[in-house]
Design an enzyme around this catalytic site. Structure first.
Site, short mmCIF file in Angstrom:
data_model
loop_
_atom_site.label_atom_id
_atom_site.label_comp_id
_atom_site.label_asym_id
_atom_site.label_seq_id
_atom_site.Cartn_x
_atom_site.Cartn_y
_atom_site.Cartn_z
N LYS A 83 0.86 -1.19 0.00
CA LYS A 83 0.00 0.00 0.00
C LYS A 83 0.89 1.24 0.00
O LYS A 83 1.94 1.26 0.67
CB LYS A 83 -0.90 -0.03 1.24
CG LYS A 83 -1.90 1.11 1.34
CD LYS A 83 -2.80 0.91 2.55
CE LYS A 83 -3.81 2.03 2.71
NZ LYS A 83 -4.72 1.81 3.87
N SER A 162 -9.55 1.93 3.04
CA SER A 162 -8.66 2.67 2.17
C SER A 162 -7.68 1.77 1.42
O SER A 162 -7.04 2.22 0.47
CB SER A 162 -7.87 3.69 3.00
OG SER A 162 -7.02 3.04 3.92
N SER A 186 -9.83 -0.50 7.32
CA SER A 186 -9.33 -0.33 5.96
C SER A 186 -8.65 -1.55 5.35
O SER A 186 -8.32 -1.53 4.17
CB SER A 186 -8.36 0.86 5.90
OG SER A 186 -9.09 2.06 6.05
#
Length: 513
Positions: A83, A162, A186
């Site tokens: 990420k 996210s 997330s």
């Protein structure tokens, strides 16, 4: 081998160990797939010449180690990606924000995040950086400055956020696994909406050093993969005390918090199973009545109930419990998290860090223009909320009260764990909604209702595919959430592993991938 992308981490590790294919072949296969499915917008940085060459160089190095009989372990040569909130030396880091894109291009870190460093030390090869909501703020992956990631089950729908890019890449078979971060859900939410397995460990289990901060008392590194067994392989390497992070825990219960601990505890649980037909015999799973009330869509409820029945068939006992302050989790979270975000993001002022605006007449205008141009709407909204609740005269009324309620929410979990070993329920109230369908921020915040309580309490949680709801050509994935007490990751993983050995929801692939 054209089918390499269909294999999970464990199968790929076995193939590399047997020398049936090389890490470089795997890298070329996945680079080609990432290019072919670039429309999903899962990756932010992977195909620039330097980035792709860094991937190939790491893969060649792994192949050389295997040829010399010096493989670093089971993960050596496996492809993953991170990420874009983990800083890396091989790839740019932007946190999906224009604030970290200057005149010279995207920010490049002089060091790797501890999580990245540990995975690289185990031999993993990174394919690049994955899309996310800006500074990890959002539940849809619609708040990335570089465009939304698309759900491979239906490209017109959100993947969840996210860590949406991570979930999309795993679901579309662009990668066998990826890292993510979970502040209020997330990892678990995008895992549920994309039909992959996601694990958020206990707060303090993994280092936050080199992880760009959103809300420091909540942020935790996690993993997304196709199965619980694959999640276990990664988290076992990532976890462990880090003296560079003051929030990293030295002990996980009574044992030192170290890499390898979760794997050892999981192996002990596997070995203790007396009846393979009932691997969960003796396990008590609590069902909070607050997780099954109004607001839960009928198709999600049905899929979760189906999953609970399967757990019961595997020997688990279902018991009723209560988490009476569940409905307070949303207001508490949306006071604490923005307050910490406003503090953490104050460093991006255009002088010391971040985008610097052109043409400012004085220092105040430089701050204002730089932050106005650099941050997106959702980040600005949370900074303003956080600044307000921390301001003089409102701190006691909002932030202090929220912290007291957070303690009470954690106490509710401990009371529930007197009657059960794990807690189960839905991850999200609905299946993935259409892109742009949650433009009202309050609507988006309400979707966090089932993931926020565990985050506020610092507990580990998982999302496990448990069926499909309405929508899309094949239906849309639904996740079953499992929440454990602190340091109980091995119990979570063992339960999810038993569930996945009896079901095939985690093996299903979106059409065309």
């Amino acid at each position: 081998m054209s089918e390499l992308h269909t294999l999970g981490l464990a199968a790929l590790a076995e193939g590399l160990a047997a020398r049936r294919f090389s890490s470089l072949e795997l890298a070329e296969t996945l680079l080609a797939r990432a290019r072919a499915h670039a429309g999903l917008n899962a990756f932010l940085h992977f195909d620039e010449a330097a980035a792709a060459e860094a991937t190939r160089a790491a893969a060649r190095a792994s192949d050389a180690r295997r040829a010399a009989g010096q493989a670093l372990g089971p993960l050596d040569g496996l492809l993953i990606a991170h990420k874009d909130v983990f800083v890396t030396t091989d790839f740019p880091t932007t946190a999906a924000s224009r604030m970290l894109v200057g005149a010279q291009g995207p920010y490049r870190s002089p060091f790797d995040a501890t999580v990245v460093e540990r995975l690289q030390a185990a031999g993993t090869v990174s394919l690049g950086k994955l899309n996310c909501d800006e500074f990890a703020m959002g539940g849809a992956n619609e708040h990335s400055a570089f465009g939304a990631a698309k759900n491979p089950w239906d490209r017109a729908r959100i993947p969840g956020g996210s860590s949406g890019g991570s979930a999309v890449a795993v679901a579309a078979r662009l990668l066998p696994a990826a890292t993510g971060t979970d502040t209020g859900g997330s990892v678990r939410q995008p895992a549920a909406l994309c039909g992959v397995t996601g694990l958020k460990p206990t707060y303090g289990r993994c280092s936050r050093h080199g992880m760009i901060a959103f809300a420091s008392s909540l942020d935790q590194a996690g993993v997304l993969a196709r199965s619980a067994a694959d999640c276990a392989l990664l988290i076992d390497t990532m976890a462990g005390f880090d003296p560079l992070d003051s929030t990293s825990a030295e002990f996980a219960g009574t044992e030192p918090n170290r890499p390898g601990l979760i794997g050892a505890q999981l192996a002990a649980r596997r070995a203790a199973v007396a009846d393979p037909a009932r691997p969960l015999a003796g396990l008590r799973i609590g069902l909070p009545k607050e997780f099954f009330g109004e607001g839960l869509a009928a198709d999600v409820r049905a899929a979760v109930q189906q999953g609970l029945a399967q757990l019961q068939a595997l020997g688990a006992t279902l018991v009723d419990v209560s988490l009476p302050r569940t409905e307070l989790a949303i207001p508490v979270y949306y006071i604490i998290a923005p307050a910490e975000a406003s503090s953490n993001l104050s460093r991006y002022d255009g002088v010391r860090y971040g985008h610097r605006a052109e043409g400012a007449k004085d220092l105040l205008e430089l701050y204002r223009k730089s932050r106005s141009e650099g941050f997106g709407a959702e980040v600005k909204r949370r900074i303003m909320i956080g600044t307000y609740v921390l301001s003089h005269g409102y701190y006691d009324a909002y932030y202090l009260q929220a912290q007291k309620l957070r303690r009470m929410i954690a106490d509710d979990f401990q009371a529930a764990f007197q009657a059960c070993d794990l807690i189960a329920g839905p991850v999200t109230p609905t299946v993935a909604r259409p892109l742009g369908g949650g433009s009202d921020p309050v609507t988006e915040y309400l979707a966090d209702i089932f993931t926020l309580p565990a985050s506020l309490a610092g507990l580990p949680g998982m999302s496990v595919p448990t069926g499909f709801g309405a929508g899309g050509p094949l239906g849309l994935p639904v996740g079953l959430q499992l929440i454990g007490n602190v340091w109980q990751e091995a119990t979570l993983l063992h339960t999810a592993e038993a569930f996945q050995q009896a079901t095939d929801f985690h093996l299903r692939t979106p059409e065309g991938y």
